[in-house]
Write an enzyme that holds these catalytic residues in place. Sequence first.
Site, mmCIF file in Angstrom:
data_model
loop_
_atom_site.group_PDB
_atom_site.id
_atom_site.type_symbol
_atom_site.label_atom_id
_atom_site.label_comp_id
_atom_site.label_asym_id
_atom_site.label_seq_id
_atom_site.Cartn_x
_atom_site.Cartn_y
_atom_site.Cartn_z
ATOM 1 N N GLU A 1 0.832 -1.210 0.000
ATOM 2 C CA GLU A 1 0.000 0.000 0.000
ATOM 3 C C GLU A 1 0.867 1.260 0.000
ATOM 4 O OE1 GLU A 1 -3.003 1.896 -0.827
ATOM 5 O OE2 GLU A 1 -3.641 -0.073 -0.137
ATOM 6 N N GLU B 1 1.496 6.594 -7.041
ATOM 7 C CA GLU B 1 0.508 7.637 -7.315
ATOM 8 C C GLU B 1 1.124 9.030 -7.192
ATOM 9 O OE1 GLU B 1 -2.927 7.060 -4.869
ATOM 10 O OE2 GLU B 1 -3.501 5.218 -5.890
#
Length: 116
Positions: free
Chosen positions: A63, A70
Site C-alpha cells: 500500500e 501515485e
Amino acid sequence: MRKYLKAFGYAFEGILHGVKTERHLKFHVFSAIVVIIAGFLTGLSLIEWLIILVLIGGMLSLELVNSAVERIVDLVTTEKHPLAKQAKDLAAGAVLIYAISSALIGLFIFVPKWFI
C-alpha cells in the site's frame, strides 16, 4: 552509522505520513489490528502467526508503494495521460490481488478454528 539512522528516520516519516494521509492505508492498519486481536483470541500457532505477520507486512508495504507510485505519477504529469492512468491502475491492481490473497489465506487460518 549516523547515515543509517537518518535513513531509518526517513522511512518512519514515510510510514507515519502514509498512515496519516492515506485512507486505504488507515483501513489496512485498522484491519491488521483486528486480525492481531483475533489471532490472540484464537490462539494461533507459531507458523500461523508468521504467515499472518508476513501478510500484514506485505499488505502495508504494498500500500505504501502504491501511494508512492501515485505521488510520482502526479508529480510527473498533471494531465490525464493513458500511461499515467495505467501506472496507477497497475499499482492499485497489485494491492487488490495481495489483499484478496491475504483475505483468503486468513480465512483458511481462522475459519477452521472458529467453525470446524
